[in-house]
Design an enzyme around this catalytic site. Structure first.
Site, PDB file in Angstrom:
ATOM      1  N   SER A  60     -57.149 -72.359  10.482  1.00  0.00           N
ATOM      2  CA  SER A  60     -57.605 -71.916  11.651  1.00  0.00           C
ATOM      3  C   SER A  60     -59.084 -70.727  11.791  1.00  0.00           C
ATOM      4  CB  SER A  60     -57.331 -71.737  12.828  1.00  0.00           C
ATOM      5  OG  SER A  60     -55.807 -72.496  13.068  1.00  0.00           O
TER       6      SER A  60
HETATM    7  N1  SAH Z   1     -52.367 -71.397  10.796  1.00  0.00           N
HETATM    8  C1  SAH Z   1     -53.244 -71.996  10.106  1.00  0.00           C
HETATM    9  C2  SAH Z   1     -53.697 -73.374  10.827  1.00  0.00           C
HETATM   10  C3  SAH Z   1     -53.192 -74.930   9.805  1.00  0.00           C
HETATM   11  S1  SAH Z   1     -53.648 -75.839  10.641  1.00  0.00           S
HETATM   12  C4  SAH Z   1     -53.819 -71.641   9.190  1.00  0.00           C
HETATM   13  O1  SAH Z   1     -55.126 -71.374  10.267  1.00  0.00           O
HETATM   14  O2  SAH Z   1     -54.130 -71.269   8.187  1.00  0.00           O
HETATM   15  C5  SAH Z   1     -52.093 -76.361  12.065  1.00  0.00           C
HETATM   16  C6  SAH Z   1     -50.450 -77.175  11.071  1.00  0.00           C
HETATM   17  O3  SAH Z   1     -50.003 -77.579  11.210  1.00  0.00           O
HETATM   18  C7  SAH Z   1     -50.921 -77.511   9.680  1.00  0.00           C
HETATM   19  O4  SAH Z   1     -50.613 -77.343   8.577  1.00  0.00           O
HETATM   20  C8  SAH Z   1     -50.199 -79.141  10.005  1.00  0.00           C
HETATM   21  O5  SAH Z   1     -48.967 -79.324   8.814  1.00  0.00           O
HETATM   22  C9  SAH Z   1     -48.777 -78.389  10.929  1.00  0.00           C
HETATM   23  N2  SAH Z   1     -48.287 -78.732  11.777  1.00  0.00           N
HETATM   24  C10 SAH Z   1     -48.608 -80.018  12.652  1.00  0.00           C
HETATM   25  N3  SAH Z   1     -47.535 -80.332  13.251  1.00  0.00           N
HETATM   26  C11 SAH Z   1     -46.408 -79.431  12.867  1.00  0.00           C
HETATM   27  C12 SAH Z   1     -45.313 -79.557  13.098  1.00  0.00           C
HETATM   28  N4  SAH Z   1     -44.588 -80.146  13.994  1.00  0.00           N
HETATM   29  N5  SAH Z   1     -44.335 -78.183  13.209  1.00  0.00           N
HETATM   30  C13 SAH Z   1     -44.745 -77.432  11.849  1.00  0.00           C
HETATM   31  N6  SAH Z   1     -46.128 -77.170  11.018  1.00  0.00           N
HETATM   32  C14 SAH Z   1     -47.065 -78.209  11.730  1.00  0.00           C
END
Ligand code: SAH
Length: 218
Positions: A60
């Site tokens: 993010s």
């Molecule tokens: N805060 C993280 C954001 C990653 S992007 C960072 O800074 O690295 C968002 C993440 O949410 C992705 O890895 C995606 O796989 C996950 N995601 C999407 N839907 C989800 C769900 N239903 N349950 C768990 N993770 C989910």
């Protein structure tokens, strides 16, 4: 400028963009974002933008993370549920601002990588689960705070159920017309109150899990 210098400059920029909570700024000043990226992206670790982490997902954007953490109003005794661990960057920040973090990620390989990085950084109060975050983590509920890093169409009922009275959820929600807003939902005796935090582009909250054999977009 070296990475430490760039991190300090990023924190100054976040303050200018309205992230003023000293606890959040302090945590972001201490957390090495480069450790959550592959070597190809390290040079850009302190640019204020999301960066690829594989599997069509992104780490993010720092200013969005800062605004969301500020809206969450964390205290050191809080237990926090995090949906969408991704790289583990925000998990590390949450772990330094609270007592315990319960992090859920649906893509197994991302979860495994995040777990290794957090252990390497000495984080001991983050518990991770490979699961569909829309279901929450009922065994460890209720939570003081819940944060989601993927956009839902609406507040998932399971998450609302797993929030303590007086608790806060911060999450992006898709609006009619395609916009996404980050909302802060607080639980009161007689219901929930919602306030807008800011606009933000996020990847969608998807249901189901993805196993380690799956390599799409890796
Ligand atoms: N805060 C993280 C954001 C990653 S992007 C960072 O800074 O690295 C968002 C993440 O949410 C992705 O890895 C995606 O796989 C996950 N995601 C999407 N839907 C989800 C769900 N239903 N349950 C768990 N993770 C989910």
């Amino acid at each position: 400028m070296n990475l430490d210098g760039r991190r300090i400059r990023m924190v100054m920029e976040l303050r200018r963009l309205g992230v003023t909570d000293p606890r959040v700024l302090g945590a972001m000043e201490r957390c090495p974002r480069e450790d959550f990226l592959s070597s190809a992206w390290i040079d850009q670790a302190y640019d204020d933008r999301p960066l690829p982490i594989g599997h069509e997902q992104t780490i993010s954007q720092p200013s969005i993370v800062g605004h969301m953490l500020q809206a969450l109003d964390l205290h050191p005794n809080h237990r926090v549920l995090e949906i969408g661990v991704g790289s583990g960057y925000q998990t590390a920040l949450l772990s330094s601002l609270s007592r315990a973090v319960y992090g859920i990620e649906r893509i197994k390989i991302l979860l495994d990588n995040a777990e290794k990085r957090l252990l390497d950084l000495g984080v001991r109060n983050a518990f991770l689960r490979w699961s569909d975050g829309g279901l929450g983590w009922p065994e460890a509920a209720p939570y003081d705070r819940i944060i989601a890093a993927a956009t839902a169409d609406d507040l998932p009922g399971a998450l609302a159920d797993q929030l303590k009275p007086g608790g806060i959820i911060v999450l992006p929600i898709k609006e009619a017309g395609g916009d996404q807003n980050i909302w802060r939902v607080s639980r009161h005796e007689n219901g929930f109150r919602t306030e807008s935090v800011c606009k933000a582009p996020f990847v969608p909250l998807l249901s189901g899990v993805v196993s380690s054999e799956y390599r799409e977009g890796a």
